[in-house]
Design a protein around this motif. Structure first.
Motif, PDB file in Angstrom:
ATOM      1  N   THR A  31      54.998  -5.855 185.849  1.00 31.76           N
ATOM      2  CA  THR A  31      53.714  -6.117 185.101  1.00 31.76           C
ATOM      3  C   THR A  31      53.359  -7.156 185.664  1.00 31.76           C
ATOM      4  N   ALA A  32      51.966  -6.948 185.850  1.00 30.84           N
ATOM      5  CA  ALA A  32      51.035  -8.429 186.244  1.00 30.84           C
ATOM      6  C   ALA A  32      49.776  -8.159 185.335  1.00 30.84           C
ATOM      7  N   SER A  33      49.604  -9.482 184.744  1.00 34.91           N
ATOM      8  CA  SER A  33      48.426  -9.280 183.808  1.00 34.91           C
ATOM      9  C   SER A  33      47.705 -10.680 183.756  1.00 34.91           C
ATOM     10  N   PHE A  34      46.352 -10.614 183.683  1.00 34.94           N
ATOM     11  CA  PHE A  34      45.570 -11.903 183.409  1.00 34.94           C
ATOM     12  C   PHE A  34      45.366 -12.055 182.133  1.00 34.94           C
ATOM     13  N   GLY A  35      45.661 -11.161 181.074  1.00 37.68           N
ATOM     14  CA  GLY A  35      45.552 -11.348 179.628  1.00 37.68           C
ATOM     15  C   GLY A  35      46.671 -11.588 179.079  1.00 37.68           C
ATOM     16  N   ALA A  36      47.705 -12.007 179.636  1.00 41.13           N
ATOM     17  CA  ALA A  36      49.159 -12.329 178.914  1.00 41.13           C
ATOM     18  C   ALA A  36      49.260 -13.835 179.128  1.00 41.13           C
ATOM     19  N   ALA A  37      50.290 -14.278 178.488  1.00 46.33           N
ATOM     20  CA  ALA A  37      50.496 -15.646 178.605  1.00 46.33           C
ATOM     21  C   ALA A  37      50.861 -15.938 180.012  1.00 46.33           C
ATOM     22  N   LYS A  38      50.696 -17.342 180.474  1.00 46.78           N
ATOM     23  CA  LYS A  38      51.129 -17.590 181.734  1.00 46.78           C
ATOM     24  C   LYS A  38      52.677 -17.733 181.949  1.00 46.78           C
ATOM     25  N   VAL A  39      53.053 -16.870 182.619  1.00 45.85           N
ATOM     26  CA  VAL A  39      54.441 -16.584 182.808  1.00 45.85           C
ATOM     27  C   VAL A  39      54.828 -16.704 184.332  1.00 45.85           C
ATOM     28  N   SER A  40      55.591 -17.663 184.841  1.00 42.69           N
ATOM     29  CA  SER A  40      55.781 -17.399 186.295  1.00 42.69           C
ATOM     30  C   SER A  40      57.394 -17.196 186.347  1.00 42.69           C
ATOM     31  N   GLU A  41      57.807 -15.974 186.396  1.00 40.60           N
ATOM     32  CA  GLU A  41      59.331 -15.782 186.412  1.00 40.60           C
ATOM     33  C   GLU A  41      59.406 -14.366 187.031  1.00 40.60           C
ATOM     34  N   TYR A  42      60.527 -14.245 187.524  1.00 43.36           N
ATOM     35  CA  TYR A  42      60.906 -12.692 187.857  1.00 43.36           C
ATOM     36  C   TYR A  42      62.354 -12.737 187.794  1.00 43.36           C
TER      37      TYR A  42
END
Length: 164
Positions: A31-42
């Motif tokens: 899932t990739a989103s510009f509208g979600a919270a800033k999350v940098s993980e996998y």
């Protein structure tokens, strides 16, 4: 593979989710989103454990891996370093030496093929099958180039509020 998109920001999808199925019952979901919270993980999850990486895509902070196998967790930290300068140095050396860059154009075309299939799946609401991509050569640690870390640049705002 199967994909779905939701909302738009100008001409770009606000959010996209996909499920990719691979041989031997392997599955990946994104899932990739510009509208979600800033999350940098996998996170990679398997039958014996998982690997979590956070932050995953930041170049101005150290990286942290958490590996859990059979319930036992180990954490490893990686110092921040410049990841863009080595890529530019490597690519420019390929140009100067007339050598083939890694990744090459065939891998770029394979990426485009997957992206087009994701769009097709999102448009039709149906899975799209792709033939496997045969990768001839894999990167090795012999290719590694290290450069000192860089600081995150200051964000500059224009009079209209756009980030430059």
């Amino acid at each position: 593979m199967r994909a779905a998109a939701a909302g738009t920001l100008d001409e770009v999808e606000e959010s996209v989710s996909a499920v990719l199925r691979f041989p031997n019952e392997r599955v990946a979901s994104f899932t990739a989103s510009f509208g979600a919270a800033k999350v940098s993980e996998y996170r990679l999850a398997g039958t014996k454990g998982d690997l979590a990486v956070e932050p995953a895509y930041d170049y101005a902070r150290p990286l942290k891996h958490r590996l859990t196998i059979d319930g036992e967790m180990r954490e490893r930290r990686f110092a921040k370093r410049d990841q863009f300068a080595p890529e530019l140095l490597y690519f420019s050396d390929c140009v100067l030496q007339n050598g083939p860059p890694e990744p090459g154009g065939d891998e770029g075309l394979a990426d485009v093929r997957v992206i087009r299939a994701l769009y097709r799946s999102a448009e039709t609401g149906r899975p799209v099958a792709l033939e496997p991509f045969a990768k001839r050569a894999r990167p090795s640690l012999e290719q590694e180039i290290r450069r000192p870390p860089v600081d995150k640049p200051e964000v500059i705002f224009s009079t209209k509020g756009a980030v430059i």
